[in-house]
Design a protein around this motif. Structure first.
Motif, PDB file in Angstrom:
ATOM      1  N   ALA A   8       0.822 -20.613  27.970  1.00  0.00           N
ATOM      2  CA  ALA A   8       1.667 -21.393  28.877  1.00  0.00           C
ATOM      3  C   ALA A   8       3.066 -20.803  29.018  1.00  0.00           C
ATOM      4  CB  ALA A   8       1.748 -22.842  28.400  1.00  0.00           C
ATOM      5  N   GLU A   9       3.490 -19.961  28.072  1.00  0.00           N
ATOM      6  CA  GLU A   9       4.811 -19.343  28.197  1.00  0.00           C
ATOM      7  C   GLU A   9       4.893 -18.419  29.413  1.00  0.00           C
ATOM      8  OE1 GLU A   9       6.120 -17.439  24.666  1.00  0.00           O
ATOM      9  OE2 GLU A   9       6.109 -19.268  23.463  1.00  0.00           O
ATOM     10  N   LEU A  10       3.755 -17.971  29.912  1.00  0.00           N
ATOM     11  CA  LEU A  10       3.764 -17.127  31.109  1.00  0.00           C
ATOM     12  C   LEU A  10       4.227 -17.908  32.333  1.00  0.00           C
ATOM     13  CD1 LEU A  10       0.443 -15.165  30.509  1.00  0.00           C
ATOM     14  CD2 LEU A  10       2.779 -14.331  30.208  1.00  0.00           C
ATOM     15  N   ALA A  11       4.226 -19.241  32.256  1.00  0.00           N
ATOM     16  CA  ALA A  11       4.737 -20.038  33.371  1.00  0.00           C
ATOM     17  C   ALA A  11       6.213 -19.773  33.618  1.00  0.00           C
ATOM     18  CB  ALA A  11       4.513 -21.527  33.087  1.00  0.00           C
ATOM     19  N   LEU A  12       6.913 -19.267  32.591  1.00  0.00           N
ATOM     20  CA  LEU A  12       8.338 -18.969  32.735  1.00  0.00           C
ATOM     21  C   LEU A  12       8.594 -17.824  33.709  1.00  0.00           C
ATOM     22  CD1 LEU A  12       9.369 -19.267  28.973  1.00  0.00           C
ATOM     23  CD2 LEU A  12       9.817 -20.921  30.793  1.00  0.00           C
ATOM     24  N   LEU A  13       7.549 -17.104  34.098  1.00  0.00           N
ATOM     25  CA  LEU A  13       7.689 -16.044  35.092  1.00  0.00           C
ATOM     26  C   LEU A  13       7.747 -16.597  36.508  1.00  0.00           C
ATOM     27  CD1 LEU A  13       5.119 -13.482  33.631  1.00  0.00           C
ATOM     28  CD2 LEU A  13       7.605 -13.492  33.336  1.00  0.00           C
ATOM     29  N   SER A  14       7.456 -17.885  36.658  1.00  0.00           N
ATOM     30  CA  SER A  14       7.465 -18.507  37.987  1.00  0.00           C
ATOM     31  C   SER A  14       8.876 -18.897  38.407  1.00  0.00           C
ATOM     32  CB  SER A  14       6.562 -19.746  37.996  1.00  0.00           C
ATOM     33  OG  SER A  14       5.240 -19.429  37.650  1.00  0.00           O
ATOM     34  N   THR A  15       9.060 -19.082  39.682  1.00  0.00           N
ATOM     35  CA  THR A  15      10.356 -19.483  40.230  1.00  0.00           C
ATOM     36  C   THR A  15      10.700 -20.904  39.820  1.00  0.00           C
ATOM     37  OG1 THR A  15       9.927 -18.065  42.136  1.00  0.00           O
ATOM     38  CG2 THR A  15      11.692 -19.679  42.356  1.00  0.00           C
ATOM     39  N   SER A  20      12.567 -25.212  28.027  1.00  0.00           N
ATOM     40  CA  SER A  20      13.167 -26.487  27.648  1.00  0.00           C
ATOM     41  C   SER A  20      13.782 -26.387  26.263  1.00  0.00           C
ATOM     42  CB  SER A  20      12.101 -27.587  27.659  1.00  0.00           C
ATOM     43  OG  SER A  20      12.579 -28.765  27.036  1.00  0.00           O
ATOM     44  N   PRO A  21      14.886 -27.096  26.005  1.00  0.00           N
ATOM     45  CA  PRO A  21      15.442 -27.105  24.645  1.00  0.00           C
ATOM     46  C   PRO A  21      14.435 -27.582  23.609  1.00  0.00           C
ATOM     47  CG  PRO A  21      17.026 -28.018  26.196  1.00  0.00           C
ATOM     48  CD  PRO A  21      15.746 -27.817  26.960  1.00  0.00           C
ATOM     49  N   ALA A  22      13.484 -28.431  24.009  1.00  0.00           N
ATOM     50  CA  ALA A  22      12.485 -28.925  23.068  1.00  0.00           C
ATOM     51  C   ALA A  22      11.543 -27.824  22.607  1.00  0.00           C
ATOM     52  CB  ALA A  22      11.679 -30.062  23.696  1.00  0.00           C
ATOM     53  N   ALA A  23      11.509 -26.697  23.324  1.00  0.00           N
ATOM     54  CA  ALA A  23      10.601 -25.608  22.974  1.00  0.00           C
ATOM     55  C   ALA A  23      11.250 -24.570  22.080  1.00  0.00           C
ATOM     56  CB  ALA A  23      10.088 -24.927  24.241  1.00  0.00           C
ATOM     57  N   VAL A  24      12.539 -24.704  21.831  1.00  0.00           N
ATOM     58  CA  VAL A  24      13.268 -23.693  21.075  1.00  0.00           C
ATOM     59  C   VAL A  24      13.419 -24.149  19.630  1.00  0.00           C
ATOM     60  CG1 VAL A  24      15.403 -22.373  20.899  1.00  0.00           C
ATOM     61  CG2 VAL A  24      14.506 -23.006  23.144  1.00  0.00           C
ATOM     62  N   MET A  25      13.054 -23.294  18.691  1.00  0.00           N
ATOM     63  CA  MET A  25      13.143 -23.608  17.267  1.00  0.00           C
ATOM     64  C   MET A  25      14.357 -22.894  16.695  1.00  0.00           C
ATOM     65  SD  MET A  25      10.222 -23.328  14.298  1.00  0.00           S
ATOM     66  CE  MET A  25       9.924 -21.596  14.610  1.00  0.00           C
ATOM     67  N   PHE A  26      15.473 -23.611  16.610  1.00  0.00           N
ATOM     68  CA  PHE A  26      16.686 -22.997  16.083  1.00  0.00           C
ATOM     69  C   PHE A  26      16.633 -22.879  14.567  1.00  0.00           C
ATOM     70  CE2 PHE A  26      18.093 -24.813  20.156  1.00  0.00           C
ATOM     71  CZ  PHE A  26      18.640 -23.683  20.733  1.00  0.00           C
ATOM     72  N   ALA A  27      15.939 -23.768  13.899  1.00  0.00           N
ATOM     73  CA  ALA A  27      15.852 -23.755  12.439  1.00  0.00           C
ATOM     74  C   ALA A  27      14.432 -23.408  12.011  1.00  0.00           C
ATOM     75  CB  ALA A  27      16.253 -25.113  11.865  1.00  0.00           C
ATOM     76  N   ALA A  28      14.303 -22.810  10.834  1.00  0.00           N
ATOM     77  CA  ALA A  28      12.974 -22.431  10.341  1.00  0.00           C
ATOM     78  C   ALA A  28      12.087 -23.648  10.142  1.00  0.00           C
ATOM     79  CB  ALA A  28      13.121 -21.662   9.029  1.00  0.00           C
ATOM     80  N   GLU A  34       5.298 -26.968  22.039  1.00  0.00           N
ATOM     81  CA  GLU A  34       4.605 -25.902  22.760  1.00  0.00           C
ATOM     82  C   GLU A  34       4.449 -26.285  24.234  1.00  0.00           C
ATOM     83  OE1 GLU A  34       1.047 -23.963  24.464  1.00  0.00           O
ATOM     84  OE2 GLU A  34       1.227 -26.083  23.943  1.00  0.00           O
ATOM     85  N   ALA A  35       4.528 -25.287  25.111  1.00  0.00           N
ATOM     86  CA  ALA A  35       4.345 -25.486  26.558  1.00  0.00           C
ATOM     87  C   ALA A  35       5.373 -26.467  27.115  1.00  0.00           C
ATOM     88  CB  ALA A  35       2.930 -25.958  26.875  1.00  0.00           C
ATOM     89  N   SER A  36       6.598 -26.370  26.613  1.00  0.00           N
ATOM     90  CA  SER A  36       7.665 -27.253  27.073  1.00  0.00           C
ATOM     91  C   SER A  36       8.646 -26.447  27.916  1.00  0.00           C
ATOM     92  CB  SER A  36       8.375 -27.887  25.866  1.00  0.00           C
ATOM     93  OG  SER A  36       9.381 -28.768  26.287  1.00  0.00           O
ATOM     94  N   PHE A  66       3.567 -31.969  18.774  1.00  0.00           N
ATOM     95  CA  PHE A  66       4.262 -30.690  18.838  1.00  0.00           C
ATOM     96  C   PHE A  66       3.728 -29.792  19.948  1.00  0.00           C
ATOM     97  CE2 PHE A  66       4.131 -32.094  14.357  1.00  0.00           C
ATOM     98  CZ  PHE A  66       5.408 -32.609  14.333  1.00  0.00           C
ATOM     99  N   SER A  67       3.204 -30.412  21.005  1.00  0.00           N
ATOM    100  CA  SER A  67       2.736 -29.659  22.162  1.00  0.00           C
ATOM    101  C   SER A  67       2.700 -30.577  23.366  1.00  0.00           C
ATOM    102  CB  SER A  67       1.346 -29.077  21.917  1.00  0.00           C
ATOM    103  OG  SER A  67       0.857 -28.432  23.084  1.00  0.00           O
ATOM    104  N   SER A  68       2.899 -29.989  24.545  1.00  0.00           N
ATOM    105  CA  SER A  68       2.755 -30.748  25.784  1.00  0.00           C
ATOM    106  C   SER A  68       1.290 -30.857  26.200  1.00  0.00           C
ATOM    107  CB  SER A  68       3.566 -30.081  26.904  1.00  0.00           C
ATOM    108  OG  SER A  68       4.949 -30.086  26.594  1.00  0.00           O
ATOM    109  N   GLN A  69       0.418 -30.088  25.549  1.00  0.00           N
ATOM    110  CA  GLN A  69      -1.004 -30.081  25.890  1.00  0.00           C
ATOM    111  C   GLN A  69      -1.836 -30.600  24.720  1.00  0.00           C
ATOM    112  OE1 GLN A  69      -2.056 -26.250  28.246  1.00  0.00           O
ATOM    113  NE2 GLN A  69      -0.637 -25.584  26.670  1.00  0.00           N
TER     114      GLN A  69
END
Length: 454
Positions: A8-15, A20-28, A34-36, A66-69
Motif C-alpha cells: 500500500a505504500e506504493l499509493a504514495l506515488l499517486s497525485t 499520514s502522521p499515524a504511519a510514521v514511527m518516530f520511536a522504536a 500500516e497503509a495510513s 495497527f493497520s488500515s486494512q
C-alpha cells in the motif's frame, strides 16, 4: 524492495497522496498504522480499501489493529491494485479520501512460485553518535522477513489454487532515559525542608523522615524501584529496552471456472502479530508502556461472476472480516497493591488486576502501569454485494447493492485501573521555602497526599 514489504505504500506515488502522521514511527516502541496516508487532504480513516471486491477496511479507530486494512497481502501475492483519488463511480462513493482496490493472484495451468528472505542484523549496523561502549552497548536490531508463494492447477482448465505465507521476526533494543527518585529520596532524606501537613511536623533538609511517618504504600513502591545509574534526579536511569515483534500472515485462494461464462473463487486470509514492549521501569513499581500487544486479523471472501450475455455481467461477492486486537500490561496477573492503599474502590477482576496503578509524581517519570491498559477493539464485519453491468453501444449502465454490518467489542477506559497524581506541593513549608517542586511533590507521595485521584 519496499522497506517492510507493504504494497500500500506504493499509493504514495499517486497525485495528492501524502503519508499520514499515524504511519510514521518516530520511536522504536511506536505502533505505526500500516497503509495510513492522506488523500486530497482528508484523514487516513476516510480511505476505502477493497480486496477481491470485498470490504477490507479495519474498523479500529483507536489503532488497535495497527493497520488500515484487515488483510495486508505480501507484494508477491498481489496481482494488481488501483488507487482512485477522484471522480469515483457510485460503487466507491462512500468516502472522501482515496480508494485502494486490490486483487489477489490466482493460479494458472502452470506451477509458479517465489521464495525470499530479507535480513537486517546488529553486526551490520553502525554504533551511532548517541552510543558508545563507555555508556551503553550498541542497540540490538535483528530483523528477518521471509516467505513464499505458490500457485498452480488442481484440475487443468477448471480448478486453480494460490497460496502465500510471510513471516516477520524482529528483536530491537532502544535507549531509554527516565528520572527516578535518588536513593536518599527513597528513604526520606530530601535536599530541602518539608512539612507533613497531617501532623504539622517540619523536617529539616538532609534529615531523614522517620520510617513511621512514611506511608507504607509509598515505602513499598520506593523499595521496588531499580537503582539509578547516573547522578542527580533528572535523567538518572538509562537502559536498553526490548521490543519484540513476531508476525505471520498467509492467504489461500481457490479459483473455479464453472463454464465459459461463469467463474467463482473462495479465499481465506489471516495475519497474527504478537508484540512485546519492555516497560521502561522493571518490577512491580514499573510496568508502563503497551506491554503485550496482539493483532489477529482474519477474512473470508467468496465471489461469483457470470457473463450473462456478451454485453452484460453479473457479479456477486461476500466478505466476512474479524479482528482481535489489543494490549495487556506486563504485570497483568501479578499481586494487587490494593491492601496498601488508603482508599477503596479499586478493580478486583482477574483480567484487570496486577501490578501498580499509575502513580504520577510531578517532575519524575510516572510509576506503575499505563492508565489505558488493558485495552482492545474487536470488530466483525459482514459485506454482501451484488453488481450488474449492461453495455449497449457507446453507453454503459451499472447498478448494484452493498451492505456492511459492523459489530465491535470495545474496552477503552481511561483510567482503567486508577491514576494518582502528586502535584499539589502540600508539603512545602509556609514561608522562606526555596523553589523545588520535585522535592515537595515527592514528599507529598511519601506522606500519602495525592492532588488528584481518578
Amino acid at each position: 524492495p519496499l522497506n517492510g514489504r507493504a504494497y500500500a505504500e506504493l499509493a504514495l506515488l499517486s497525485t495528492n497522496v501524502t503519508v499520514s502522521p499515524a504511519a510514521v514511527m518516530f520511536a522504536a516502541n511506536g505502533t505505526p498504522r500500516e497503509a495510513s496516508f492522506n488523500v486530497n487532504g482528508m484523514r487516513s480513516t476516510y480511505n476505502n480499501f477493497l480486496l477481491d471486491g470485498v470490504d477490507n477496511n479495519a474498523y479500529s479507530p483507536s489503532n488497535q489493529g495497527f493497520s488500515s486494512q484487515v488483510v495486508q497481502p505480501s507484494p508477491d501475492a498481489i496481482a494488481e491494485f488501483k488507487v482512485i483519488t477522484s471522480n469515483f463511480s457510485a460503487e466507491y462513493g462512500r468516502v472522501g479520501g482515496g480508494v485502494v482496490n486490490a486483487a489477489l493472484r490466482a493460479g494458472t495451468n502452470r506451477f509458479h512460485g517465489t521464495a525470499y528472505e530479507f535480513i537486517r542484523n546488529t553486526a551490520l549496523n553502525a554504533v551511532g553518535f548517541t552510543f558508545s561502549p563507555a555508556v551503553v552497548d550498541k542497540p540490538t536490531l535483528q530483523r528477518n522477513q521471509f516467505g513464499f508463494s505458490i500457485g498452480g492447477p488442481l484440475i487443468k482448465n477448471k480448478l486453480f489454487f494460490f497460496a502465500d505465507y510471510e513471516g516477520y521476526r524482529q528483536l530491537q533494543r532502544y535507549r531509554n532515559t527516565d528520572s527516578l527518585p535518588t536513593m536518599n529520596d527513597r528513604v526520606g532524606i530530601l535536599p530541602n525542608a518539608v512539612t507533613n501537613p497531617l501532623t504539622g511536623t517540619k523536617y529539616a533538609a538532609n534529615t531523614q523522615i522517620p520510617i513511621s511517618q512514611i506511608n507504607p504504600f509509598a515505602a513499598a513502591v520506593m523499595n521496588a524501584l531499580p537503582a539509578p545509574n547516573s547522578p542527580g534526579r533528572g535523567s538518572n536511569f538509562t537502559d536498553l529496552l526490548l521490543v519484540r515483534d513476531f508476525s505471520d500472515k498467509y492467504d489461500a485462494k481457490l479459483d473455479y471456472t464453472i463454464n465459459a461464462a461463469m467463474t467463482s473463487f473462495l479465499r481465506f486470509s489471516q495475519r497474527k502479530d504478537i508484540m512485546y514492549n519492555e516497560p521502561n521501569i522493571s518490577g512491580l513499581s514499573g510496568g508502563a508502556g503497551n506491554g503485550y500487544i496482539h493483532a489477529i486479523q482474519q477474512q473470508a471472501a467468496t465471489g461469483y461472476t457470470w457473463s450473462v450475455t456478451p454485453s452484460s455481467l453479473l457479479e456477486a461477492r461476500f466478505g466476512l472480516s474479524h479482528v482481535l486486537a489489543g494490549k495487556n500490561p506486563p504485570n497483568l496477573g501479578a499481586p494487587s497493591p490494593s491492601p496498601l492503599f488508603p482508599f477503596a474502590g479499586l478493580p478486583t477482576a482477574a483480567d484487570i488486576v496486577g501490578g501498580l496503578d499509575t502513580q504520577s509524581i510531578s517532575s519524575f517519570t510516572a510509576l506503575g502501569r499505563q492508565a489505558t491498559n488493558p485495552q482492545f477493539q474487536n470488530p466483525t464485519s459482514f459485506n454482501p454485494k451484488l453488481h450488474y453491468t449492461w453495455v449497449r453501444g457507446r453507453n454503459s449502465l451499472k447498478m448494484g447493492y452493498e451492505f456492511i454490518a459492523i459489530r465491535t467489542e470495545v474496552l477503552d477506559v481511561n483510567p482503567l485501573f486508577g491514576t494518582d497524581t502528586y502535584a499539589g506541593q502540600f508539603s512545602k513549608p509556609a514561608s522562606n521555602s526555596p523553589s523545588d517542586s520535585a522535592t515537595y511533590n515527592l514528599a507529598d507521595f511519601l506522606f500519602g497526599l495525592p492532588s488528584t485521584i481518578e
